[in-house]
Scaffold this motif. Structure first.
Motif, PDB file in Angstrom:
ATOM      1  N   LEU A  31       0.819  -1.209   0.000  1.00 26.46           N
ATOM      2  CA  LEU A  31       0.000   0.000   0.000  1.00 26.46           C
ATOM      3  C   LEU A  31       0.853   1.260   0.000  1.00 26.46           C
ATOM      4  O   LEU A  31       0.474   2.283  -0.578  1.00 26.46           O
ATOM      5  CB  LEU A  31      -0.933  -0.001   1.206  1.00 26.46           C
ATOM      6  N   ASP A  32       2.006   1.226   0.662  1.00 27.57           N
ATOM      7  CA  ASP A  32       2.857   2.410   0.723  1.00 27.57           C
ATOM      8  C   ASP A  32       3.617   2.652  -0.571  1.00 27.57           C
ATOM      9  O   ASP A  32       3.974   3.789  -0.891  1.00 27.57           O
ATOM     10  CB  ASP A  32       3.867   2.270   1.864  1.00 27.57           C
ATOM     11  N   ALA A  33       3.886   1.583  -1.308  1.00 26.96           N
ATOM     12  CA  ALA A  33       4.743   1.714  -2.477  1.00 26.96           C
ATOM     13  C   ALA A  33       4.129   2.652  -3.520  1.00 26.96           C
ATOM     14  O   ALA A  33       4.837   3.455  -4.144  1.00 26.96           O
ATOM     15  CB  ALA A  33       5.005   0.338  -3.097  1.00 26.96           C
ATOM     16  N   VAL A  34       2.808   2.558  -3.726  1.00 33.61           N
ATOM     17  CA  VAL A  34       2.165   3.362  -4.781  1.00 33.61           C
ATOM     18  C   VAL A  34       2.188   4.855  -4.446  1.00 33.61           C
ATOM     19  O   VAL A  34       2.716   5.663  -5.219  1.00 33.61           O
ATOM     20  CB  VAL A  34       0.733   2.864  -5.037  1.00 33.61           C
ATOM     21  N   PRO A  35       1.611   5.312  -3.322  1.00 34.74           N
ATOM     22  CA  PRO A  35       1.639   6.764  -3.065  1.00 34.74           C
ATOM     23  C   PRO A  35       3.060   7.307  -2.860  1.00 34.74           C
ATOM     24  O   PRO A  35       3.342   8.442  -3.249  1.00 34.74           O
ATOM     25  CB  PRO A  35       0.797   6.923  -1.800  1.00 34.74           C
ATOM     26  N   LEU A  36       3.953   6.498  -2.279  1.00 36.25           N
ATOM     27  CA  LEU A  36       5.322   6.969  -2.085  1.00 36.25           C
ATOM     28  C   LEU A  36       6.024   7.150  -3.432  1.00 36.25           C
ATOM     29  O   LEU A  36       6.673   8.174  -3.678  1.00 36.25           O
ATOM     30  CB  LEU A  36       6.097   5.978  -1.202  1.00 36.25           C
ATOM     31  N   GLY A  37       5.876   6.152  -4.314  1.00 36.08           N
ATOM     32  CA  GLY A  37       6.511   6.270  -5.628  1.00 36.08           C
ATOM     33  C   GLY A  37       5.928   7.409  -6.449  1.00 36.08           C
ATOM     34  O   GLY A  37       6.660   8.168  -7.094  1.00 36.08           O
ATOM     35  N   LEU A  38       4.611   7.558  -6.432  1.00 31.17           N
ATOM     36  CA  LEU A  38       3.986   8.654  -7.183  1.00 31.17           C
ATOM     37  C   LEU A  38       4.356  10.011  -6.584  1.00 31.17           C
ATOM     38  O   LEU A  38       4.508  11.004  -7.313  1.00 31.17           O
ATOM     39  CB  LEU A  38       2.472   8.469  -7.189  1.00 31.17           C
ATOM     40  N   GLY A  39       4.487  10.058  -5.251  1.00 31.87           N
ATOM     41  CA  GLY A  39       4.903  11.313  -4.621  1.00 31.87           C
ATOM     42  C   GLY A  39       6.290  11.723  -5.064  1.00 31.87           C
ATOM     43  O   GLY A  39       6.534  12.896  -5.388  1.00 31.87           O
ATOM     44  N   TRP A  40       7.216  10.760  -5.124  1.00 28.12           N
ATOM     45  CA  TRP A  40       8.565  11.080  -5.599  1.00 28.12           C
ATOM     46  C   TRP A  40       8.558  11.461  -7.080  1.00 28.12           C
ATOM     47  O   TRP A  40       9.348  12.315  -7.503  1.00 28.12           O
ATOM     48  CB  TRP A  40       9.491   9.889  -5.358  1.00 28.12           C
ATOM     49  N   LEU A  41       7.677  10.839  -7.842  1.00 27.05           N
ATOM     50  CA  LEU A  41       7.564  11.225  -9.257  1.00 27.05           C
ATOM     51  C   LEU A  41       7.185  12.694  -9.387  1.00 27.05           C
ATOM     52  O   LEU A  41       7.750  13.435 -10.218  1.00 27.05           O
ATOM     53  CB  LEU A  41       6.526  10.341  -9.956  1.00 27.05           C
ATOM     54  N   LEU A  42       6.257  13.144  -8.555  1.00 22.88           N
ATOM     55  CA  LEU A  42       5.856  14.552  -8.594  1.00 22.88           C
ATOM     56  C   LEU A  42       6.959  15.460  -8.059  1.00 22.88           C
ATOM     57  O   LEU A  42       7.139  16.583  -8.546  1.00 22.88           O
ATOM     58  CB  LEU A  42       4.578  14.753  -7.789  1.00 22.88           C
ATOM     59  N   VAL A  43       7.688  15.001  -7.047  1.00 25.01           N
ATOM     60  CA  VAL A  43       8.785  15.810  -6.511  1.00 25.01           C
ATOM     61  C   VAL A  43       9.830  16.055  -7.589  1.00 25.01           C
ATOM     62  O   VAL A  43      10.395  17.154  -7.699  1.00 25.01           O
ATOM     63  CB  VAL A  43       9.412  15.109  -5.281  1.00 25.01           C
ATOM     64  N   VAL A  44      10.094  15.052  -8.422  1.00 26.38           N
ATOM     65  CA  VAL A  44      11.104  15.183  -9.478  1.00 26.38           C
ATOM     66  C   VAL A  44      10.564  15.948 -10.681  1.00 26.38           C
ATOM     67  O   VAL A  44      11.218  16.845 -11.217  1.00 26.38           O
ATOM     68  CB  VAL A  44      11.608  13.789  -9.902  1.00 26.38           C
ATOM     69  N   ARG A  45       9.344  15.576 -11.131  1.00 31.18           N
ATOM     70  CA  ARG A  45       8.799  16.167 -12.361  1.00 31.18           C
ATOM     71  C   ARG A  45       8.130  17.514 -12.120  1.00 31.18           C
ATOM     72  O   ARG A  45       8.070  18.341 -13.037  1.00 31.18           O
ATOM     73  CB  ARG A  45       7.775  15.208 -12.972  1.00 31.18           C
ATOM     74  N   ALA A  46       7.593  17.748 -10.935  1.00 31.06           N
ATOM     75  CA  ALA A  46       6.946  19.027 -10.608  1.00 31.06           C
ATOM     76  C   ALA A  46       7.471  19.511  -9.268  1.00 31.06           C
ATOM     77  O   ALA A  46       6.746  19.533  -8.261  1.00 31.06           O
ATOM     78  CB  ALA A  46       5.430  18.871 -10.579  1.00 31.06           C
ATOM     79  N   PRO A  47       8.751  19.904  -9.228  1.00 38.70           N
ATOM     80  CA  PRO A  47       9.381  20.226  -7.934  1.00 38.70           C
ATOM     81  C   PRO A  47       8.768  21.421  -7.228  1.00 38.70           C
ATOM     82  O   PRO A  47       8.880  21.540  -6.016  1.00 38.70           O
ATOM     83  CB  PRO A  47      10.843  20.491  -8.321  1.00 38.70           C
ATOM     84  N   GLY A  48       8.120  22.299  -7.938  1.00 41.17           N
ATOM     85  CA  GLY A  48       7.528  23.459  -7.283  1.00 41.17           C
ATOM     86  C   GLY A  48       6.141  23.208  -6.753  1.00 41.17           C
ATOM     87  O   GLY A  48       5.515  24.120  -6.197  1.00 41.17           O
ATOM     88  N   ASN A  49       5.627  21.987  -6.906  1.00 48.20           N
ATOM     89  CA  ASN A  49       4.270  21.679  -6.476  1.00 48.20           C
ATOM     90  C   ASN A  49       4.307  20.931  -5.145  1.00 48.20           C
ATOM     91  O   ASN A  49       5.078  19.980  -4.974  1.00 48.20           O
ATOM     92  CB  ASN A  49       3.575  20.826  -7.541  1.00 48.20           C
ATOM     93  N   VAL A  50       3.472  21.347  -4.204  1.00 48.01           N
ATOM     94  CA  VAL A  50       3.464  20.774  -2.860  1.00 48.01           C
ATOM     95  C   VAL A  50       2.745  19.429  -2.799  1.00 48.01           C
ATOM     96  O   VAL A  50       2.825  18.712  -1.801  1.00 48.01           O
ATOM     97  CB  VAL A  50       2.818  21.769  -1.871  1.00 48.01           C
ATOM     98  N   VAL A  51       2.057  19.048  -3.872  1.00 42.21           N
ATOM     99  CA  VAL A  51       1.294  17.797  -3.861  1.00 42.21           C
ATOM    100  C   VAL A  51       2.217  16.595  -3.744  1.00 42.21           C
ATOM    101  O   VAL A  51       1.893  15.616  -3.071  1.00 42.21           O
ATOM    102  CB  VAL A  51       0.416  17.700  -5.131  1.00 42.21           C
ATOM    103  N   GLY A  52       3.391  16.634  -4.392  1.00 41.21           N
ATOM    104  CA  GLY A  52       4.319  15.512  -4.323  1.00 41.21           C
ATOM    105  C   GLY A  52       4.737  15.184  -2.898  1.00 41.21           C
ATOM    106  O   GLY A  52       4.589  14.025  -2.444  1.00 41.21           O
ATOM    107  N   PRO A  53       5.257  16.134  -2.136  1.00 41.35           N
ATOM    108  CA  PRO A  53       5.594  15.843  -0.733  1.00 41.35           C
ATOM    109  C   PRO A  53       4.404  15.381   0.100  1.00 41.35           C
ATOM    110  O   PRO A  53       4.545  14.512   0.965  1.00 41.35           O
ATOM    111  CB  PRO A  53       6.144  17.181  -0.228  1.00 41.35           C
TER     112      PRO A  53
END
Length: 642
Positions: A52-74
């Motif tokens: 269960l953790d793998a999906v939101p954690l991986g997608l969160g890091w994807l957003l941190v890398v691809r959209a670093p200025g967006n707070v949704v990733g963290p």
């Protein structure tokens, strides 16, 4: 935990990026620590927590890398951390920390898709999210001793008389905070631009699907078909569908037709819910009326099946007007235009303007494939090349209709353009066929004009040849015969024969002159105005002329046509109209020669086919107004320069 308030102000963009990355690193460390704690505690929840953790954690890091200025990733990474920490804490210290699993989802509602809403109220709500979770956590611990089967007891406990108010008060606070977080989504949707609304629709779609899974789980559990594992699908929907929808919305919100997906999904959910309620009601009624359960159930299913598709159609249209309004508006506008084209109140060539308004692209260009396959033409029939932009090829069966050129933008605009062009296929095809028809008619007119011009030139050449050739030779022959006659003695019998020969020659010359005059009036040599005026010289009734020619030589073909129109019209008046006066008007206006012949005769004129054909042969217009008792007016409008 990550602050829900994104950094702002000049010079803080890079600082915000570093804060987001460090926050994601911290959340990842918390997740790893929770997994290690579960592993050390030999918890059976290790595998599901890890999955269960793998999906939101991986997608969160994807957003941190691809959209670093967006707070949704963290926030997604901390969502994964909250899902991991709760079972780890419960495995080591007991229950009561479950409200912290909601913190990640509530925080996501507050910051999605581009940060916390401005204003002190929303800052207060952001701080209230962890506060409400903490309050419920403490209330649960304080009332733990009054539960039926607690795994452990609380060293501090509130009196039994107030533990219900404490527990339900804390839950009420959490409910209020949750409602405020949902309200943030509503406010953002109502005040946001098109991009924000498209992004929020992804979150709404995920929420609809999760709600559907939850209701389905309740129904299945209520019938006893499965045990507690039935809720696994609902939980997977929460931790997979929601993060996936959020990630797509941030990175590629226009990847699919989210409006259509959401509209279709919601329509089917409502249809299914109504059908289920109807099935239960009909089954209960038939069960009361019919003793055989199988007959009642079969009849219920049959009756519900009859109404499902019509019901779905009604629901789908209603939902589309609310959720998928843009698509509904596009189809509605195009459909109205198609109906107007069918009833003749709109021209199919206006389809480009309609598409521009419907799609919202003022630079949209519609080019049609030329019927001869030589390339593209615009709506006027002029050859054109597609400008730069998003190209949408238009096809019908195996026929290329043309191409739609859109201003470069989002994939959503391209989809709307395709939808609008598909709905407007009828006027597009009609426009293309009408352009081809007009071109064919124009080519026929030009061909006819060339033939008429060539015939006029040939008549003029024949007139010149008759005048300068055979006529002159016959005149010369007659003079020679007269000269020979004068050399004969008086009373010579050959003289009488020469007289007859000369008389025949003179008659032949007169006939040739008449023929030449019929081919082209000789009076046109002095100009059209003079030729028209001479027509009234020998008329038995008064003829009044009003001639205003800017150029007395409007063209050989036009001049001869105008002359014959007036001559034949006057002849028709003198033969049939019983008129007392004729009025002839000739004037040049805007490159056209207008000839008008009016009389005060009996009216009721008919026929005049020869005149109509003569005028039409050079691309002119011919009209006759002839009411009985009011005279006749003949109008011919001829294009000058022919």
């Amino acid at each position: 935990m990550l602050s829900l308030i994104p950094p702002s102000g000049p010079g803080l963009h890079n600082d915000g990026m570093s804060r987001a990355r460090w926050s994601a690193i911290a959340a990842t460390c918390v997740c790893l620590a929770a997994v290690v704690a579960l592993a050390l505690g030999r918890s059976a929840e290790l595998t599901p927590v890890f999955v269960l953790d793998a999906v939101p954690l991986g997608l969160g890091w994807l957003l941190v890398v691809r959209a670093p200025g967006n707070v949704v990733g963290p926030v997604l990474t901390w969502l994964a951390a909250s899902l991991a920490v709760v079972p780890a804490v419960e495995a080591w210290s007991g229950p009561g920390v479950w409200p912290w699993q909601l913190v990640g989802f509530l925080a996501l509602l507050l910051v999605f898709p581009d940060g916390l809403l401005p204003g002190r109220r929303w800052r207060a709500v952001a701080f209230a999210v962890p506060g409400a979770a903490l309050l419920v956590n403490v209330a649960f611990v304080l009332t733990m001793n009054y539960h039926d089967d607690p795994p452990m007891h609380s060293p501090i406990s509130v009196p039994r008389s107030i533990w219900y108010p404490v527990m339900f008060g804390a839950l009420f606070v959490l409910l209020v905070v949750s409602v405020l977080c949902v309200a943030a989504v509503v406010v953002r949707y109502r005040t946001g631009d098109d991009r924000v609304r498209e992004q929020l629709k992804w979150l709404i779609l995920a929420a609809v699907l999760v709600l559907t899974l939850m209701v389905a789980s309740w129904v299945i559990a209520a019938f006893g078909w499965l045990g507690p594992e039935v809720y696994g699908g609902f939980l997977l929907g929460i931790v997979i569908l929601v993060p996936a929808a959020v990630t797509i919305a941030v990175l590629r919100y226009d990847l699919f037709e989210i409006d259509r997906l959401l509209s279709d999904s919601l329509a089917w959910v409502l249809t299914t819910a109504i059908a289920a309620v109807a099935l239960a009601g009909i089954a209960g009624s038939l069960d009361y009326l019919i003793d055989d359960d199988r007959v009642g159930l079969t009849g219920s299913v049959f009756l519900v099946a009859l109404g499902v598709l019509p019901l779905h159609g009604v629901i789908h249209r209603a939902v589309a007007r609310v959720i998928d309004r843009d698509r509904a508006v596009v189809l509605d506008r195009i459909q109205r235009f198609v109906e107007q084209v069918r009833d003749g109140s709109a021209e199919p060539e206006d389809v480009q303007d309609v598409l521009r308004t419907t799609v919202g692209d003022p630079q949209l260009v519609l080019l049609l494939t030329d019927l001869d396959g030589s390339g593209y033409v615009d709506r006027t029939g002029a050859p054109a090349d597609p400008p730069s932009g998003e190209l949408v090829t238009l096809r019908s069966s195996d026929t290329d209709l043309g191409v739609l050129v859109l201003t470069p933008g989002s994939a959503r605009r391209v989809r709307q353009g395709k939808l609008a062009a598909s709905a407007a296929r009828l006027p597009i095809e009609v426009s293309r066929l009408r352009l081809g028809l007009r071109r064919a008619v124009h080519e026929i007119d030009e061909s006819r004009l060339r033939l008429v011009t060539a015939a006029a030139q040939e008549r003029r050449r024949l007139e010149r040849d008759l005048h300068d050739g055979a006529q002159q030779q016959l005149v010369a022959l007659g003079m020679q015969l007269r000269l020979a006659q004068r050399r004969l003695p008086d009373g010579h019998p050959v003289g009488a024969e020469l007289d007859q020969a000369v008389e025949r020659i003179e008659n032949t010359v007169a006939e040739l002159r008449r023929l030449a005059h019929g081919v082209r009036p000789a009076s046109l040599h002095d100009g059209l105005g003079a030729a028209l005026t001479r027509l009234g010289a020998d008329a038995p009734i008064p003829v009044r002329f009003e001639i205003a020619l800017a150029d007395d030589d409007p063209g050989e073909l036009v001049a001869s046509t105008a002359y014959f129109v007036v001559a034949e019209a006057m002849a028709n008046v003198l033969k049939h109209a019983d008129a007392t006066a004729i009025e002839v008007t000739a004037q040049q206006v805007d490159g056209r020669l207008e000839i008008r012949v009016s009389d005060d005769g009996r009216g009721g004129a008919s026929g005049l086919t020869t005149l109509r054909d003569r005028v039409g042969s050079i691309g002119g217009q011919f009209t006759v107004t002839s009411e009985r008792g009011t005279g006749t007016t003949i109008v011919a409008v001829l294009p000058c320069g022919s």
